[in-house]
Design a protein around this motif. Structure first.
Motif, short mmCIF file in Angstrom:
data_model
loop_
_atom_site.label_atom_id
_atom_site.label_comp_id
_atom_site.label_asym_id
_atom_site.label_seq_id
_atom_site.Cartn_x
_atom_site.Cartn_y
_atom_site.Cartn_z
N ALA A 29 0.82 -1.33 -0.10
CA ALA A 29 0.05 -0.06 0.10
C ALA A 29 0.90 1.16 -0.14
CB ALA A 29 -0.67 0.02 1.23
N LEU A 30 2.04 1.25 0.84
CA LEU A 30 2.69 2.50 0.86
C LEU A 30 3.53 2.64 -0.57
CD1 LEU A 30 4.31 1.83 4.19
CD2 LEU A 30 3.20 3.70 3.65
N LEU A 31 3.91 1.64 -1.38
CA LEU A 31 4.37 1.79 -2.53
C LEU A 31 3.75 2.31 -3.53
CD1 LEU A 31 6.41 -1.83 -2.90
CD2 LEU A 31 7.54 0.68 -2.51
N ARG A 32 2.31 1.82 -3.58
CA ARG A 32 0.96 2.35 -4.52
C ARG A 32 0.99 3.85 -4.04
NH1 ARG A 32 -0.91 -2.49 -3.36
NH2 ARG A 32 -2.48 -1.31 -1.75
N ALA A 33 1.03 4.10 -2.67
CA ALA A 33 0.70 5.65 -2.47
C ALA A 33 1.93 6.54 -2.63
CB ALA A 33 0.59 5.71 -0.67
N PHE A 34 3.12 6.16 -2.68
CA PHE A 34 4.06 7.06 -2.95
C PHE A 34 4.77 6.80 -4.30
CE2 PHE A 34 5.25 6.46 1.83
CZ PHE A 34 4.88 7.72 1.95
N ARG A 35 4.06 6.24 -5.15
CA ARG A 35 4.12 6.20 -6.53
C ARG A 35 4.19 7.45 -7.46
NH1 ARG A 35 1.25 1.71 -8.53
NH2 ARG A 35 2.92 0.30 -7.56
N PRO A 36 3.24 8.19 -7.19
CA PRO A 36 2.93 9.35 -7.85
C PRO A 36 4.21 10.41 -7.58
CG PRO A 36 0.69 8.83 -7.20
CD PRO A 36 1.68 7.77 -6.44
N LEU A 37 4.67 11.24 -8.32
CA LEU A 37 5.71 12.24 -7.90
C LEU A 37 5.29 13.08 -6.73
CD1 LEU A 37 8.39 13.45 -8.50
CD2 LEU A 37 7.47 14.89 -9.99
N GLU A 38 3.89 13.72 -6.93
CA GLU A 38 3.69 14.56 -5.88
C GLU A 38 3.82 13.62 -4.42
OE1 GLU A 38 2.40 18.32 -4.97
OE2 GLU A 38 3.33 17.70 -6.87
N MET A 39 3.39 12.57 -4.39
CA MET A 39 3.32 11.69 -3.07
C MET A 39 4.92 11.48 -2.56
SD MET A 39 0.63 11.47 -1.32
CE MET A 39 0.97 10.19 -0.45
N ALA A 40 5.58 11.31 -3.66
CA ALA A 40 6.83 10.67 -3.35
C ALA A 40 7.64 12.05 -2.71
CB ALA A 40 7.72 10.35 -4.64
N ARG A 41 7.33 13.17 -2.95
CA ARG A 41 7.71 14.37 -2.15
C ARG A 41 7.44 14.16 -0.59
NH1 ARG A 41 6.02 17.88 -6.84
NH2 ARG A 41 7.89 17.90 -8.13
N GLN A 42 6.36 13.75 -0.41
CA GLN A 42 5.77 13.35 1.16
C GLN A 42 6.60 12.48 1.99
OE1 GLN A 42 3.18 15.46 2.25
NE2 GLN A 42 2.97 16.13 0.13
#
Length: 181
Positions: free
Chosen positions: A25-38
């Motif tokens: 779930a974390l890998l899916r959440a952080f996949r988009p660039l906008e989320m990766a920054r979080q």
């Protein structure tokens, strides 16, 4: 302070600690660039997701941050945290995010409301702060609906690549009268 592993939240949501089996779930959440920054640093592999979970557990054990997955029917749909906990001044810094498919569904709002209640009532904090980029109206709406009052702009506080972003700071006090219905 010992924090519970689970907190009730409105609308069928539960806040619970992040677990190793949440790595996909974390890998899916952080996949988009906008989320990766979080994430603060890359979370692109299973090992990095497990490190991220372990860091949240260490912060909780140290009493410096308390982080939960916002789940519905056992599925993590978002994240809420109170970090930079300072018991000398009874303050903390709130952050939140949701997975793409959960945006606009009340997941962040329900999580932030439950987190604030716990931070004031059980952790004993008096002031909670948060910030969002000024070009993120959805995050601002969550903050305002959760009872956080805008207090000012931190100019060029964040840098993503070569672009600097202003951040609007909000705060909520334990003594604020907030309708959490």
């Amino acid at each position: 302070m010992s924090a519970p592993g689970e907190l009730p939240a409105p609308d069928g949501l539960t806040l619970r600690t992040w677990r190793a089996d949440d790595a996909p779930a974390l890998l899916r959440a952080f996949r988009p660039l906008e989320m990766a920054r979080q994430a603060g640093r890359p979370v692109t592999t299973g090992a990095e997701a497990l490190e991220w979970v372990a860091e949240r557990e260490s912060e909780r054990a140290a009493g410096t941050a308390y982080t939960w997955a916002v789940v519905r029917d056992g599925v993590p749909l978002g994240h809420v945290s109170v970090a930079a906990v300072n018991h000398a001044h009874d303050t903390g810094w709130v952050s939140y995010w949701t997975v793409e498919e959960a945006r606009g569904t009340g997941i962040a709002l329900g999580g932030v409301r439950a987190l604030a209640r716990w931070a004031f009532d059980d952790l004993g904090l008096h002031r909670l702060e948060l910030g969002h980029r000024t070009d993120n109206p959805a995050s601002c709406a969550v903050a305002v609906r959760a009872g956080f009052v805008a207090e000012g702009i931190d100019r060029e506080k964040l840098r993503y690549g070569d672009v600097r972003h202003d951040v609007e700071r909000h705060a909520r006090l334990a003594t604020d009268r907030v309708n959490e219905g």
